[in-house]
Design an enzyme around this catalytic site. Structure first.
Site, PDB file in Angstrom:
ATOM      1  N   SER A 179       0.846  -0.925  -0.075  1.00 25.08           N
ATOM      2  CA  SER A 179       0.128   0.406   0.292  1.00 25.08           C
ATOM      3  C   SER A 179       0.896   1.572   0.100  1.00 25.08           C
ATOM      4  CB  SER A 179      -1.228  -0.450   1.710  1.00 25.08           C
ATOM      5  OG  SER A 179      -1.589   1.516   1.370  1.00 25.08           O
ATOM      6  N   HIS A 180       0.341   2.364  -0.282  1.00 28.59           N
ATOM      7  CA  HIS A 180       0.821   3.845  -0.388  1.00 28.59           C
ATOM      8  C   HIS A 180       1.354   4.260   0.742  1.00 28.59           C
ATOM      9  CE1 HIS A 180      -0.062   4.154  -4.821  1.00 28.59           C
ATOM     10  NE2 HIS A 180       0.606   4.985  -4.500  1.00 28.59           N
ATOM     11  N   SER A 181       0.307   3.092   1.822  1.00 28.63           N
ATOM     12  CA  SER A 181       0.495   4.269   3.575  1.00 28.63           C
ATOM     13  C   SER A 181       0.420   2.661   4.000  1.00 28.63           C
ATOM     14  CB  SER A 181      -1.100   4.630   4.525  1.00 28.63           C
ATOM     15  OG  SER A 181      -1.161   4.113   5.128  1.00 28.63           O
ATOM     16  N   ASP A 184      -2.315  -1.532  -3.152  1.00 26.46           N
ATOM     17  CA  ASP A 184      -3.723  -0.284  -3.407  1.00 26.46           C
ATOM     18  C   ASP A 184      -4.057  -0.218  -4.548  1.00 26.46           C
ATOM     19  OD1 ASP A 184      -2.239   2.300  -0.989  1.00 26.46           O
ATOM     20  OD2 ASP A 184      -1.953   1.423  -3.014  1.00 26.46           O
ATOM     21  N   SER A 231       0.780   2.619  -8.065  1.00 23.65           N
ATOM     22  CA  SER A 231       1.660   2.528  -8.492  1.00 23.65           C
ATOM     23  C   SER A 231       2.410   1.538  -7.693  1.00 23.65           C
ATOM     24  CB  SER A 231       2.793   3.985  -8.345  1.00 23.65           C
ATOM     25  OG  SER A 231       2.453   4.424  -7.425  1.00 23.65           O
TER      26      SER A 231
END
Lengths: 209, 262
Positions: free
Chosen positions: B11-13, B71, B74
Site C-alpha cells: 500500500s501507499h500507506s 492498493d 503505482s
C-alpha cells in the site's frame, strides 16, 4: 560530441540538474492532477543516480543506462519509478556499445517506449508520458530513415517529445491518478510527459556542449 | 491442512498496510502476512525495496508461495517490477479489492488453500461480501481476474433458490427426482464460522453431487460464511447427483455432532 559513454554520463548529470531545477514545476503539475510527488521523486532518484554513477565503472552507454534504471526503480517511488526504471532498463539492453549510431538512438527510444507501455499499458492520447515517448520514437525513426546523424535523430526525438508534452494539456486522463479527475484534468500538462521532454532535452544538451 | 500460502500487502500507506494485515490476521492466525506500506522514510508512496523485503520475509522455503495484493496504480506497477526483477514464480500478484480481498484470501489460506484458491478468493471477494452472499438475484461473476482458472471450490456460484424453512424433514429427506433435501440444526455455539464452513466445503467438493446449504453453493467457503448462520439455527441441505446420499449423510453427521466443537 559523439553519443558515447562520456556523453551518457554527461546526460545523467544534466538530467539530475534539470529535474532539480524543475522540481517545483513538476511538483505543481503533479499536484494539479496527481498526488504531487513527481518532482520530489525524480529529484531524489537522480541525486542517488549521480552518486552511484560517480562510484561506478562503466564501459558502454548501456552500462550507464542500466545504472540509471536500477537506481530509479528503487529510489523514485510513485509510478515514475517502475516506468522510468523499466524504460531505461530496456534501453540499456539495446545500447551495449561505446558509441551510438543513428539506428542505436532509434533503438534506445523505441525500447524505452516499449518498456513504459509494457509496464503502464497506456497509449498515445491517455495523457501520460507515452504522449512524449510515442512521438519521440516516431520522429527518431523518420529522421534515421532519412539518413540523419545520431545527434540530429536525438534532436528530432526531443522536439517531438516537447511538443507531445504540450499536447497533453487539453486531454482527459485515462491512466493514473489523473484518471480519477475526469474533465478537471483538462488544461493541465501531464507531469510525466513534461519530465520526459526535460530528460531528452538534457540528452541533447549533453551532446551540444 | 498445512498453511502454504502467505500474503503480501502493498500500500501507499504504512498504516493502511498494517491495518489490513491485522484485520485479515484476525481470521487467519497461522497465515504469514507481510507488509510493504509507504516509503522507507515513513511517507506515503510505494517502495520497490520494501516490497522485495516483504517477499524475502515470507518466501522462506521452496514450498511456500505468496499472493500479493496492492492498493492503487503505482503499488501495482512497482510490485510488477519487483516480480520481473526477481523472476520467481512463487509470488503471484492479483487484481483484487485490497481490504475484502485480503480478508478472503487470508481465510482460504488459513484452511490450507493453495495459491490458486487463495488468489481466486481475493479476486472474487467483492461478490462474497456483497449483502446476503451469493443469493442476490442480480449477482454477476466479476470480470476475468489475473488469477487464472478459478477453482469451483471458492466461487460463489449462483444456485436456484429453494423454499428455505418450509421443508421440515426430520427423517430421510424428500425426493424431487434425484434431489434430496434435509433440514438440520447447527449445534455449534459460534454458528457456521470458518472452521465448520471449511469442513462443509471440503465434504461438498469431495462428492459427486451439487450441494447447497440454504441455497448457496456448499463448496464455496466464503459463500457459506456469508450466510452468517448463527448457532442453534436450522439449515436446509439440498443435494443432487450420484453422490447426493453419501454427501448428505456425512454432512448431517457433522452438523449433528457440532463439527467436533464443544
Amino acid at each position: 560530441m559523439v553519443l558515447n559513454t562520456t556523453w551518457a554520463r554527461r546526460w545523467v548529470e544534466l538530467s539530475a540538474q534539470t529535474v532539480s531545477e524543475h522540481r517545483v514545476e513538476l511538483i505543481e503539475l503533479d499536484r494539479a492532477i496527481g498526488d504531487g510527488d513527481h518532482g520530489e521523486n525524480l529529484d531524489r532518484g537522480f541525486t542517488v543516480v549521480l552518486k552511484k554513477l560517480g562510484e561506478a565503472e562503466v564501459a558502454t552507454v548501456g552500462d550507464v543506462l542500466k545504472l540509471v534504471a536500477t537506481t530509479l526503480m528503487s529510489k523514485v517511488g510513485g509510478a515514475a519509478g517502475p516506468l522510468y526504471g523499466t524504460a531505461f532498463l530496456r534501453a540499456a539492453k539495446v545500447t551495449a556499445v561505446e558509441e551510438l549510431g543513428s539506428e542505436d538512438v532509434v533503438a534506445l527510444i523505441e525500447a524505452a517506449l516499449e518498456g513504459i507501455v509494457a509496464r503502464g499499458k497506456a497509449e498515445v492520447g491517455d495523457k501520460t508520458m507515452v504522449d512524449s515517448w510515442g512521438p519521440a520514437a516516431e520522429a527518431a525513426r523518420t529522421a534515421a530513415a532519412a539518413g540523419a546523424e545520431p545527434l540530429d535523430v536525438l534532436r528530432a526525438a526531443t522536439n517531438a517529445a516537447t511538443a507531445g508534452a504540450v499536447a497533453t494539456e487539453p486531454l482527459v486522463a485515462r491512466k493514473g491518478r489523473a484518471s480519477y479527475l475526469g474533465e478537471r484534468a483538462v488544461g493541465h500538462r501531464d507531469p510525466g510527459a513534461e519530465s520526459t521532454a526535460l530528460l531528452l532535452q538534457a540528452a541533447v544538451d549533453a551532446a551540444d556542449e | 491442512m498445512a498453511v502454504t500460502t502467505a500474503l503480501v500487502i502493498v500500500s501507499h500507506s504504512a498504516a493502511l498496510a498494517t491495518g489490513i494485515r491485522d484485520l485479515a490476521g484476525q481470521m487467519a492466525p497461522d497465515v504469514e502476512i507481510a507488509v510493504a506500506g509507504g516509503l522507507e522514510d515513513g511517507g506515503l508512496g510505494t517502495s520497490f525495496d520494501l516490497i522485495e523485503k516483504a517477499l524475502d520475509q515470507v518466501l522462506v522455503t521452496p514450498e511456500v508461495n505468496a499472493v500479493i495484493l496492492t492498493d492503487l496504480g503505482s503499488a501495482t506497477l512497482t510490485a510488477e517490477s519487483v516480480l520481473e526483477f526477481r523472476d520467481d514464480d512463487r509470488a503471484l500478484l492479483v487484481d483484487a479489492p485490497l481490504v475484502e480481498g485480503a480478508v478472503a484470501a487470508a481465510v482460504v489460506a488459513q484452511t490450507g488453500g493453495d495459491q490458486a484458491s487463495v488468489a481466486a478468493a481475493a479476486t472474487e471477494a467483492v461478490m462474497s461480501f456483497k449483502g446476503s452472499g451469493s443469493r442476490s438475484a442480480n449477482a454477476q461473476p466479476p470480470a476475468a481476474a489475473q488469477a487464472g482458472p478459478v477453482p469451483a471450490s471458492v466461487l460463489g456460484a449462483e444456485q436456484p433458490s429453494t423454499a428455505s424453512g418450509s421443508m421440515e424433514q426430520p427423517a430421510a429427506g424428500a425426493d424431487r427426482g434425484s434431489r434430496i433435501v434435509r433440514s438440520v440444526t447447527l449445534r455449534n455455539s459460534d454458528g457456521l464460522h470458518a472452521r465448520p464452513a471449511a469442513i462443509v466445503a471440503r465434504i461438498a467438493a469431495e462428492h459427486d453431487a451439487k450441494i447447497t446449504i440454504n441455497g448457496v453453493d456448499a463448496s464455496s467457503l466464503l459463500s457459506l460464511m456469508g450466510l452468517g448462520v448463527p448457532g442453534g439455527a436450522d439449515v436446509e441441505i439440498a443435494a443432487d447427483g450420484a453422490g447426493a446420499e453419501a454427501a448428505l449423510a456425512e454432512l448431517v453427521e457433522q452438523f449433528e455432532t457440532g463439527f467436533g466443537e464443544d
